[in-house]
Design a protein around this motif. Structure first.
Motif, mmCIF file in Angstrom:
data_model
loop_
_atom_site.group_PDB
_atom_site.id
_atom_site.type_symbol
_atom_site.label_atom_id
_atom_site.label_comp_id
_atom_site.label_asym_id
_atom_site.label_seq_id
_atom_site.Cartn_x
_atom_site.Cartn_y
_atom_site.Cartn_z
ATOM 1 N N GLY A 176 0.805 -0.820 0.031
ATOM 2 C CA GLY A 176 -0.026 0.043 -0.230
ATOM 3 C C GLY A 176 1.080 1.231 -0.170
ATOM 4 O O GLY A 176 0.560 1.969 -0.157
ATOM 5 N N GLN B 113 1.712 3.450 -2.435
ATOM 6 C CA GLN B 113 2.061 3.629 -3.354
ATOM 7 C C GLN B 113 3.564 4.709 -4.409
ATOM 8 O O GLN B 113 4.448 4.305 -4.805
ATOM 9 C CB GLN B 113 0.464 3.642 -4.377
ATOM 10 C CG GLN B 113 -0.106 3.272 -3.876
ATOM 11 C CD GLN B 113 -1.555 4.128 -4.425
ATOM 12 O OE1 GLN B 113 -1.179 4.879 -4.835
ATOM 13 N NE2 GLN B 113 -2.560 3.925 -3.799
ATOM 14 N N LEU C 180 -7.592 0.538 8.780
ATOM 15 C CA LEU C 180 -6.223 0.350 7.235
ATOM 16 C C LEU C 180 -7.222 1.480 6.544
ATOM 17 O O LEU C 180 -6.292 2.253 6.114
ATOM 18 C CB LEU C 180 -5.946 -0.865 6.982
ATOM 19 C CG LEU C 180 -4.966 -1.341 8.025
ATOM 20 C CD1 LEU C 180 -4.553 -2.650 7.130
ATOM 21 C CD2 LEU C 180 -3.736 -0.589 8.136
ATOM 22 N N ASN D 179 -7.241 4.878 7.953
ATOM 23 C CA ASN D 179 -5.257 6.114 7.273
ATOM 24 C C ASN D 179 -4.413 5.295 6.823
ATOM 25 O O ASN D 179 -4.118 6.116 5.145
ATOM 26 C CB ASN D 179 -5.051 5.685 8.644
ATOM 27 C CG ASN D 179 -3.172 6.436 9.430
ATOM 28 O OD1 ASN D 179 -4.194 7.860 8.480
ATOM 29 N ND2 ASN D 179 -3.376 6.332 10.700
ATOM 30 N N VAL D 180 -3.913 4.363 6.817
ATOM 31 C CA VAL D 180 -3.000 4.168 5.958
ATOM 32 C C VAL D 180 -2.903 3.205 4.540
ATOM 33 O O VAL D 180 -2.227 3.535 2.942
ATOM 34 C CB VAL D 180 -2.142 2.878 6.361
ATOM 35 C CG1 VAL D 180 -1.026 2.551 5.536
ATOM 36 C CG2 VAL D 180 -1.042 3.231 7.547
ATOM 37 N N LEU D 181 -3.987 2.842 4.260
ATOM 38 C CA LEU D 181 -4.954 2.615 3.371
ATOM 39 C C LEU D 181 -5.674 3.146 2.227
ATOM 40 O O LEU D 181 -6.321 2.753 1.116
ATOM 41 C CB LEU D 181 -4.631 0.898 3.015
ATOM 42 C CG LEU D 181 -4.129 -0.243 3.118
ATOM 43 C CD1 LEU D 181 -4.513 -0.991 3.227
ATOM 44 C CD2 LEU D 181 -2.735 0.143 2.484
ATOM 45 N N THR D 182 -5.248 4.921 2.469
ATOM 46 C CA THR D 182 -6.842 5.555 1.902
ATOM 47 C C THR D 182 -6.469 5.653 0.838
ATOM 48 O O THR D 182 -5.202 5.387 0.694
ATOM 49 C CB THR D 182 -6.493 6.762 3.301
ATOM 50 O OG1 THR D 182 -7.267 7.242 2.647
ATOM 51 C CG2 THR D 182 -5.217 7.093 2.941
ATOM 52 N N PRO D 183 -7.553 6.039 -0.244
ATOM 53 C CA PRO D 183 -7.165 6.239 -1.188
ATOM 54 C C PRO D 183 -6.432 6.875 -1.994
ATOM 55 O O PRO D 183 -6.115 6.546 -2.492
ATOM 56 C CB PRO D 183 -9.490 5.909 -2.638
ATOM 57 C CG PRO D 183 -9.504 5.175 -0.724
ATOM 58 C CD PRO D 183 -9.559 5.644 0.718
ATOM 59 N N ALA D 184 -6.859 7.604 -0.522
ATOM 60 C CA ALA D 184 -6.616 9.637 -1.413
ATOM 61 C C ALA D 184 -4.666 9.675 -0.684
ATOM 62 O O ALA D 184 -3.998 10.715 0.159
ATOM 63 C CB ALA D 184 -6.927 10.969 -0.299
ATOM 64 N N HIS D 185 -4.377 8.442 -1.221
ATOM 65 C CA HIS D 185 -2.827 8.217 -0.481
ATOM 66 C C HIS D 185 -1.446 9.365 -0.605
ATOM 67 O O HIS D 185 -1.300 9.841 0.574
ATOM 68 C CB HIS D 185 -2.349 6.964 -1.040
ATOM 69 C CG HIS D 185 -0.635 7.065 -0.834
ATOM 70 N ND1 HIS D 185 -0.527 5.966 0.464
ATOM 71 C CD2 HIS D 185 0.182 7.240 -0.942
ATOM 72 C CE1 HIS D 185 0.277 5.709 0.488
ATOM 73 N NE2 HIS D 185 1.571 5.946 -0.006
ATOM 74 N N VAL D 186 -1.838 10.093 -1.540
ATOM 75 C CA VAL D 186 -0.902 11.452 -1.750
ATOM 76 C C VAL D 186 -1.211 12.084 -0.886
ATOM 77 O O VAL D 186 -0.013 12.401 -0.415
ATOM 78 C CB VAL D 186 -0.123 10.918 -2.922
ATOM 79 C CG1 VAL D 186 0.549 12.709 -2.816
ATOM 80 C CG2 VAL D 186 -0.221 10.136 -3.947
ATOM 81 N N ARG E 149 -2.371 11.785 2.208
ATOM 82 C CA ARG E 149 -2.376 12.004 3.495
ATOM 83 C C ARG E 149 -1.154 12.458 3.716
ATOM 84 O O ARG E 149 -0.165 12.521 4.795
ATOM 85 C CB ARG E 149 -2.959 10.562 3.632
ATOM 86 C CG ARG E 149 -4.383 11.018 3.794
ATOM 87 C CD ARG E 149 -5.057 11.639 5.418
ATOM 88 N NE ARG E 149 -4.139 11.469 6.354
ATOM 89 C CZ ARG E 149 -4.475 10.312 7.633
ATOM 90 N NH1 ARG E 149 -5.506 9.672 7.360
ATOM 91 N NH2 ARG E 149 -3.563 10.611 8.627
ATOM 92 N N LEU E 150 -0.596 11.284 3.023
ATOM 93 C CA LEU E 150 1.421 11.467 3.126
ATOM 94 C C LEU E 150 1.871 12.847 2.794
ATOM 95 O O LEU E 150 2.929 12.626 3.512
ATOM 96 C CB LEU E 150 2.067 10.899 1.897
ATOM 97 C CG LEU E 150 3.125 9.361 1.945
ATOM 98 C CD1 LEU E 150 3.094 9.221 2.981
ATOM 99 C CD2 LEU E 150 4.214 10.016 0.652
ATOM 100 N N ASP F 151 -2.735 6.192 -6.849
ATOM 101 C CA ASP F 151 -3.121 7.974 -6.975
ATOM 102 C C ASP F 151 -1.912 8.099 -6.823
ATOM 103 O O ASP F 151 -1.909 9.446 -7.327
ATOM 104 C CB ASP F 151 -3.499 7.636 -5.203
ATOM 105 C CG ASP F 151 -3.947 9.041 -4.745
ATOM 106 O OD1 ASP F 151 -3.268 9.524 -3.337
ATOM 107 O OD2 ASP F 151 -4.058 9.267 -4.832
ATOM 108 N N ASN G 201 -0.681 1.210 11.740
ATOM 109 C CA ASN G 201 -1.206 1.661 11.410
ATOM 110 C C ASN G 201 -1.030 3.181 10.841
ATOM 111 O O ASN G 201 -2.038 4.454 11.572
ATOM 112 C CB ASN G 201 -2.915 1.639 11.379
ATOM 113 C CG ASN G 201 -3.997 2.552 10.746
ATOM 114 O OD1 ASN G 201 -3.745 2.754 9.352
ATOM 115 N ND2 ASN G 201 -4.889 2.558 11.299
ATOM 116 N N PHE H 233 1.858 6.415 9.283
ATOM 117 C CA PHE H 233 2.681 6.898 8.481
ATOM 118 C C PHE H 233 4.102 7.016 8.380
ATOM 119 O O PHE H 233 5.177 6.854 7.897
ATOM 120 C CB PHE H 233 2.046 8.025 7.374
ATOM 121 C CG PHE H 233 0.694 8.160 6.443
ATOM 122 C CD1 PHE H 233 -0.399 7.973 6.945
ATOM 123 C CD2 PHE H 233 1.422 7.057 5.022
ATOM 124 C CE1 PHE H 233 -2.007 8.148 5.818
ATOM 125 C CE2 PHE H 233 0.015 7.546 4.191
ATOM 126 C CZ PHE H 233 -1.148 7.326 4.572
#
Lengths: 233, 418, 149
Positions: free
Chosen positions: A103, A105, A185, A188-195, A197-198, B134, C58, C60
C-alpha cells in the motif's frame, strides 16, 4: 531436541554454503552448483513462511519476494560489476513492487525514480568510465569468502529466529496485539487519497525533518562538487 | 472463474491499449514521412498501397512493408557484444514505453447503461488501465527513469566507442531533463490538487480554464523538457547521424532495432498525451463535452474523440518541430537544461504557489475571479522570465558573443577585409 | 495467521534476508562500487521492515522514515561517488585492496594471488575479411587480436 526447527536450520546452512560457492573466489567452479543450492535453500525457506491471504495475494507476494532476493544474491555474487549494478536495479524494482503490495504507492515510485533512476545510473556511469574492460582481477577474487558466508548465515539465522519466536503462537505478539482492522487501515494507511494524506503528514507532523533533509541534500551536493573539483589543480 | 471475470476488464483495456499503440506507432511513422515531404516540398511515400496488389493508396501500406522488412531481416548478434545486455536494453526501453500508458486516460468513462442488464455492470467504466493508482503521473516518471537504462546499456553492450559515447550522451540528456519535466508539472499539480491524470482533467473541466492559460511558463518548460525526453529535434544529438554514426543503436538490427525505434515513437506519443492532459484540458472542449462524471454515451464518445484529436494535433506539432529546426549542440543542450529550464521551472513553481496561497485576496482586490488573477500572474511570469533569460543568458539567445572588450570588437568593415 | 500478521512476518523475513545478503556483499567484495551497492542493499532491507511495521501500526511514520532514508541515501551516494572518483584518480582502479596503509599494526599485508586462466577470457579475434590490396606492415598479434572496447 524435538522442537528444533530442522527445515529452517537446513535452509540457512544450505544458503550459507551456496553463498560461499557463488562468491567470486578466483575460479568459475562451483558457481552453478551454488546457484542450484541457493534456489533449493530459498525454496525450503519459502515453504516455511506463512501464507498471505488467498492464492492470488500469496502468489504475487512470493513472486515479488523471490525476484527481490534472487536479484540481491546475484547483485552480490556476479563478477562483472556492471551486471551487479543491473541486478541491483532489479532488486530495487522488486522492493518497489513489495512497497506497492503493502500500500505504499508513493514510496514505490519514489524508490524507482530516485534510487533506480538516478543513484544507480550515476554509479553505472562511474563504473563504465572507470572499468571499460568489464571484470578486472579484483572483481574475480573476494576477501575471505568463507568467513563472509558464515557471517551472513549467523546474521540471517539470528534475525529469522527472533522473528519466528515473536510470531509463534506462544510468542510475544500473541494474541496479535496491535493488529489493525481493515476499517482502521482504510481510514489511515490504505486510504484512497494516499498522496494527500502522505503530504499532510509530511508537511504537518514531520515539517522540520523535511527542512533538515533539504539542507542535508544541499550540503551533500556542495560537498560532492567541492571534493571532485578540488583535484583539478 | 470469478477471478477471470474480475481480470477481464483490465485485460480488455490492456489489449486495446497495446493494439492501438502498436498500430499508432507504425502509422505515425508514415504521418511523419508525409509531414517531412510536405515541409520539404516533395512527395512522400505513395507507392505502397494495398499489399500484394498494385493499387496505390496514398502509401498506406508502407508501414506494413517496413514491418515485414524488419521482421525478415537476417538478424544475428555480433560476437563482440555483451549478449545478455545487448538483448536486455531494447526490451527495457520498449517495456517501459508501453507500461507508461497504464495511467493515461483515453477518455473519461463509459456509462454503465449502454450494456445489457444481464452483464451486471453498475458503475461507469473508467477508460484508464489502472484507475486506482493514486500516484498517477509519478508512475510515468518512474518508468521514464528506468528507460534511461535501455539507452545506457545499449551503448555499453555494443562494445563500440561510438555507441558508448552516444549512450552516455543520450542518458545524460535524459537524466538532466527529468528535472525540468518534474518542475513544469508541479504547478499543474498544485492547481489540481491530485496526481491522478483523470483528476487533473476533471479539475480543468470544472473550472473551464485550461492550465496552459494559467501557467504558460510551466507549459513552456514542460514542452521543452518533453522534447528532450523524447529525444526529438531540436534535442536529438544522441542519434545525430553526422557525428555518431547511429548513436547507441548503431550495432542493432532487426527486431531489436525496431523495438528501439518504436519505443522512441511511443515516448513521443506519451509526451503528447501528457502535454494535452496536463495543459490543454484533455477531453474538455468548452460547451461541448460537459464537466461532470455522469454522462451519456454520445458525450463519452465525444470526449474520447476530442482527446485523441488533441493528441494528434500535438503529435503533428512535434513532427513540425522536427523538420523545422537544426539541432542543439551538446553543451548548449545541457546548458539549457541546467541553467535555463530549471530556474524557469522554479520561478513557475514559486509564482503558482504564491497565487494559490494569496491569490484570493489579490483577485478580490482586482475585482476578478481567481482564475483571471492566476492567468495574469502566469503570463506576467512568462514574459518577465523570457525577458530576463534573453537579456542574461547568451546561450538562450543564440551563441553570439556579447560584452566584447573594445579592442576585440568586430570592426565595421569586416566584410570588406575577409 | 491473520492477514496482517502474516504480511508483517513475511516482510520482516525478506528484509532480514536482504540485510544479510548486503552484509555478506559488503564484507567480501573488493570493488568499491559493489561495496557501496551492498550497503544500499542493507538500507533497502531496513526500508522493507519499516514499511511493514508502519502498516501494522497503521501509521504513516514508517513510510515517511523510508522517504528520509531515500533522501539520505542520495546524499550518501553523491559524497561516496565523489570519494570513489578521487580514489580512482589516484590509484587507477576501483580496488579496495589497493589501499593498504589503513590496516592495523599487526595485520599482514594483503597479497593478491595470481588468477588461474579462465576459459572464455581469450582475446577477441578481428573479423576476417577477404584479403584485398596491400598487406599492412603490422605484427601478427596486432592483426589477429584486439583488446575489448
Amino acid at each position: 531436541m524435538n522442537d528444533l526447527p530442522i527445515i529452517p536450520i537446513l535452509a540457512t546452512l544450505l544458503g550459507g554454503l551456496a553463498f560461499w560457492l557463488m562468491l567470486p573466489r578466483g575460479t568459475a567452479r562451483g558457481r552453478g552448483v551454488g546457484a542450484l543450492a541457493m534456489a533449493m535453500a530459498l525454496g525450503l525457506a519459502g515453504s516455511q513462511m506463512p501464507r498471505v491471504g488467498d492464492w492470488l495475494d500469496n502468489s504475487v507476494f512470493f513472486i515479488l519476494a523471490a525476484v527481490t532476493i534472487v536479484s540481491a544474491v546475484a547483485a552480490v555474487t556476479f563478477r562483472n560489476p556492471v551486471y551487479c549494478a543491473i541486478w541491483f536495479g532489479q532488486m530495487l524494482l522488486g522492493t518497489a513492487g513489495l512497497f506497492l503490495f503493502t500500500g505504499a504507492q508513493f514510496l514505490a515510485v519514489a524508490t524507482t525514480v530516485v534510487y533506480a533512476g538516478a543513484i544507480l545510473v550515476t554509479f553505472l556511469f562511474v563504473l563504465m568510465l572507470a572499468q571499460p574492460e568489464g571484470k578486472a582481477a579484483y572483481d574475480r577474487v573476494s576477501w575471505e569468502a568463507m568467513l563472509a558466508a558464515a557471517t551472513g548465515v549467523v546474521v540471517v539465522a539470528a534475525l529469522s529466529m527472533i522473528i519466528g519466536r515473536t510470531f509463534a503462537p506462544e510468542g510475544a505478539l500473541y494474541p496479535w496485539l496491535g493488529m489493525p482492522t481493515s476499517q482502521q487501515l482504510a481510514a489511515n494507511v490504505l486510504t484512497p487519497a494516499h498522496v494527500a494524506r502522505l503530504g499532510g503528514e509530511l508537511f504537518g507532523r514531520y515539517l522540520i525533518a523535511i527542512e533538515v533533509a533539504g539542507v542535508l541534500l544541499l550540503v551533500a551536493l556542495v560537498g560532492a562538487a567541492v571534493i571532485i573539483g578540488r583535484e583539478k589543480r | 472463474m470469478h477471478l477471470l471475470l474480475l481480470l477481464l476488464e483490465p485485460l480488455l483495456k490492456i489489449a486495446v491499449v497495446i493494439g492501438g499503440l502498436m498500430t499508432a506507432a507504425a502509422y505515425l511513422v508514415l504521418v511523419e514521412r508525409w509531414m517531412a515531404a510536405w515541409m520539404q516540398d516533395r512527395l512522400g511515400p505513395n507507392r505502397v498501397g494495398i499489399p500484394l496488389t498494385k493499387i496505390r493508396l496514398f502509401g498506406l501500406g508502407q508501414p506494413i512493408a517496413d514491418g515485414v522488412k524488419f521482421l525478415c531481416k537476417a538478424e544475428f548478434t555480433q560476437e563482440h557484444v555483451d549478449k545478455a545486455l545487448f538483448l536486455l536494453a531494447p526490451l527495457i526501453m520498449f517495456i517501459t514505453a508501453m507500461a507508461a500508458f497504464a495511467v493515461v486516460p483515453f477518455g473519461s468513462v463509459i456509462p454503465p447503461d449502454i450494456f445489457p442488464a444481464s452483464w451486471g455492470i453498475k458503475e461507469p467504466i473508467r477508460l484508464m488501465v489502472a484507475p486506482g493508482l493514486d500516484v498517477g503521473i509519478i508512475y510515468m516518471f518512474a518508468l521514464g527513469s528506468i528507460a534511461v537504462y535501455g539507452v545506457v546499456l545499449g551503448g555499453w553492450a555494443s562494445n563500440n566507442k561510438y555507441s558508448f559515447l552516444g549512450g552516455l550522451r543520450s542518458s545524460a540528456q535524459l537524466v538532466s531533463y527529468e528535472l525540468p519535466l518534474g518542475l513544469g508539472i508541479v504547478g499543474v499539480l498544485l492547481a489540481s490538487g491530485s496526481l491522478r491524470l483523470d483528476a487533473i482533467i476533471g479539475e480543468q473541466a470544472r473550472t473551464g480554464v485550461w492550465n496552459i492559460l494559467t501557467q504558460p511558463l510551466g507549459f513552456l518548460v514542460f514542452c521543452v523538457a518533453s522534447f528532450a525526453e523524447a529525444a526529438r529535434l531540436p534535442f536529438d544529438l544522441p542519434e545525430a547521424e553526422q557525428e555518431l554514426v547511429g548513436g547507441y543503436h548503431t550495432e542493432y538490427l532487426g527486431i531489436k532495432l525496431m523495438m528501439y525505434l518504436v519505443a522512441e515513437f511511443l515516448h513521443m506519443v506519451t509526451a503528447a498525451f501528457l502535454l494535452v492532459i496536463l495543459f490543454l484540458g484533455g477531453w474538455h472542449l468548452w460547451g461541448l463535452t460537459g464537466a461532470g462524471e455522469v454522462v451519456t454515451w454520445p458525450i463519452a464518445l465525444l470526449r474520447v474523440i476530442v482527446l485523441l484529436a488533441k493528441v494528434m494535433g500535438m503529435i503533428l506539432f512535434f513532427m513540425l518541430c522536427r523538420w523545422s529546426w537544426p539541432r542543439f549542440r551538446y553543451d548548449q543542450l545541457m546548458d539549457i537544461a541546467w541553467k535555463v529550464m530549471i530556474p524557469l521551472g522554479l520561478v513557475n513553481l514559486i509564482v503558482v504557489a504564491t497565487c494559490n496561497e494569496f491569490g484570493m485576496p489579490l483577485a478580490r482586490w482586482m475585482g476578478v475571479s481567481a482564475e483571471w488573477a492566476m492567468m495574469a500572474a502566469g503570463w506576467f511570469a512568462l514574459l518577465a522570465s523570457w525577458l530576463v533569460v534573453s537579456l542574461l543568458d547568451p546561450t538562450a539567445g543564440g551563441n553570439r558573443p556579447r560584452h566584447l572588450r573594445p579592442a576585440e570588437a568586430i570592426p565595421a568593415d569586416w566584410e570588406a577585409q575577409s | 495467521m491473520p492477514y496482517e500478521v502474516a504480511l508483517l512476518n513475511n516482510y520482516l523475513l525478506v528484509g532480514a534476508a536482504l540485510f544479510g545478503i548486503g552484509l555478506v556483499g559488503f564484507v567480501s567484495r573488493r570493488n568499491l562500487i559493489v561495496m557501496f551497492l551492498s550497503a544500499e542493499m542493507m538500507l533497502q532491507g531496513v526500508s522493507l521492515s519499516l514499511v511493514a511495521w508502519g502498516r501494522f501500526h497503521n501509521d504513516f511514520g514508517g513510510q515517511l522514515l523510508v522517504l528520509f532514508i531515500i533522501a539520505v541515501a542520495a546524499c550518501e551516494a553523491a559524497v561516496a561517488l565523489a570519494m570513489i572518483t578521487m580514489l580512482f584518480r589516484r590509484s587507477g582502479k576501483l580496488d579496495a585492496a589497493h589501499w593498504q596503509t589503513l590496516r592495523e599494526a599487526n595485520q599482514p599485508r594483503f597479497h593478491e594471488e595470481p588468477l588461474p586462466e579462465e576459459f572464455g577470457d581469450q582475446p577477441l579475434p578481428w573479423p576476417r575479411l577477404t584479403p584485398a590490396g596491400i598487406q599492412p606492415d603490422v605484427p601478427r598479434e596486432k592483426i589477429d587480436y584486439r583488446p575489448k572496447v
